[in-house]
Design a protein around this motif. Sequence first.
Motif, PDB file in Angstrom:
ATOM      1  N   TYR A  72      28.710 -26.807  -5.540  1.00 24.94           N
ATOM      2  CA  TYR A  72      27.001 -25.931  -4.157  1.00 24.94           C
ATOM      3  C   TYR A  72      28.203 -24.800  -3.616  1.00 24.94           C
ATOM      4  O   TYR A  72      30.092 -24.800  -3.955  1.00 24.94           O
ATOM      5  CB  TYR A  72      27.095 -26.380  -3.689  1.00 24.94           C
ATOM      6  N   ARG A  73      27.166 -23.567  -3.699  1.00 19.49           N
ATOM      7  CA  ARG A  73      28.161 -22.424  -3.445  1.00 19.49           C
ATOM      8  C   ARG A  73      26.993 -22.269  -2.141  1.00 19.49           C
ATOM      9  O   ARG A  73      26.016 -22.765  -2.139  1.00 19.49           O
ATOM     10  CB  ARG A  73      28.713 -21.409  -4.171  1.00 19.49           C
ATOM     11  N   GLN A  74      27.490 -21.504  -0.966  1.00 17.07           N
ATOM     12  CA  GLN A  74      26.849 -20.601   0.288  1.00 17.07           C
ATOM     13  C   GLN A  74      27.806 -19.644   0.851  1.00 17.07           C
ATOM     14  O   GLN A  74      28.639 -18.768   1.080  1.00 17.07           O
ATOM     15  CB  GLN A  74      26.439 -21.179   1.281  1.00 17.07           C
ATOM     16  N   PRO A  81      30.093  -9.941  -8.541  1.00 12.87           N
ATOM     17  CA  PRO A  81      30.087  -9.414  -6.825  1.00 12.87           C
ATOM     18  C   PRO A  81      28.994 -10.904  -6.081  1.00 12.87           C
ATOM     19  O   PRO A  81      29.636 -11.491  -5.266  1.00 12.87           O
ATOM     20  CB  PRO A  81      29.788  -8.298  -6.203  1.00 12.87           C
ATOM     21  N   GLU A  82      28.628 -10.652  -6.779  1.00  7.53           N
ATOM     22  CA  GLU A  82      27.577 -11.741  -6.311  1.00  7.53           C
ATOM     23  C   GLU A  82      27.604 -13.547  -6.419  1.00  7.53           C
ATOM     24  O   GLU A  82      26.675 -14.283  -6.555  1.00  7.53           O
ATOM     25  CB  GLU A  82      25.981 -11.609  -7.122  1.00  7.53           C
ATOM     26  N   ASP A  83      28.593 -13.892  -7.337  1.00  7.09           N
ATOM     27  CA  ASP A  83      29.483 -14.829  -6.775  1.00  7.09           C
ATOM     28  C   ASP A  83      29.951 -15.021  -5.786  1.00  7.09           C
ATOM     29  O   ASP A  83      31.009 -16.464  -5.436  1.00  7.09           O
ATOM     30  CB  ASP A  83      30.098 -15.026  -8.064  1.00  7.09           C
ATOM     31  N   THR A  84      30.220 -14.160  -4.805  1.00  4.75           N
ATOM     32  CA  THR A  84      30.889 -14.515  -3.817  1.00  4.75           C
ATOM     33  C   THR A  84      30.288 -15.671  -2.843  1.00  4.75           C
ATOM     34  O   THR A  84      28.821 -15.065  -2.601  1.00  4.75           O
ATOM     35  CB  THR A  84      30.987 -13.232  -3.039  1.00  4.75           C
ATOM     36  N   ALA A  85      30.785 -16.462  -2.190  1.00  4.12           N
ATOM     37  CA  ALA A  85      30.459 -17.542  -1.375  1.00  4.12           C
ATOM     38  C   ALA A  85      31.557 -18.666  -1.064  1.00  4.12           C
ATOM     39  O   ALA A  85      32.657 -18.352  -1.469  1.00  4.12           O
ATOM     40  CB  ALA A  85      29.045 -18.265  -2.260  1.00  4.12           C
TER      41      ALA A  85
END
Length: 121
Positions: A37-39, A87-91
């Motif tokens: 999971y990512r947040q 960049p939107e994978d940053t979490a």
Amino acid sequence: QVQLVESGGGLVQPGGSLRLSCAASGSIFSPNTMGWYRQAPGKQRELVASITNGGTPTYVDSVKGRFAISRDNAKNTLYLQMNSLKPEDTAVYYCNLGFRKFIGSSYQHYWGQGTQVTVSS
């Protein structure tokens, strides 16, 4: 009790790759499902990918074709190979393990402490 320890996060440039690992230990029952999971800041935690101990993977649409989830049942270790990072994978990425101890018992979830992935130039 079950313990999950993630590793492999870090800073990477867009288009780069990272490999996350999650080592599980303790009283683990089968069948089970492990997942990542990512947040991201200000967002809800989302399921990125999961895999059963039989090896069947699932992915959220945004990572299909870029991420690959795998597991080594002998080592109780989960992996996430992340390619073509954006960049939107940053979490913060969290490892999850879920199973029922017995037929009819409640489904139990265990979480790792999380590892930061930052995609930036």
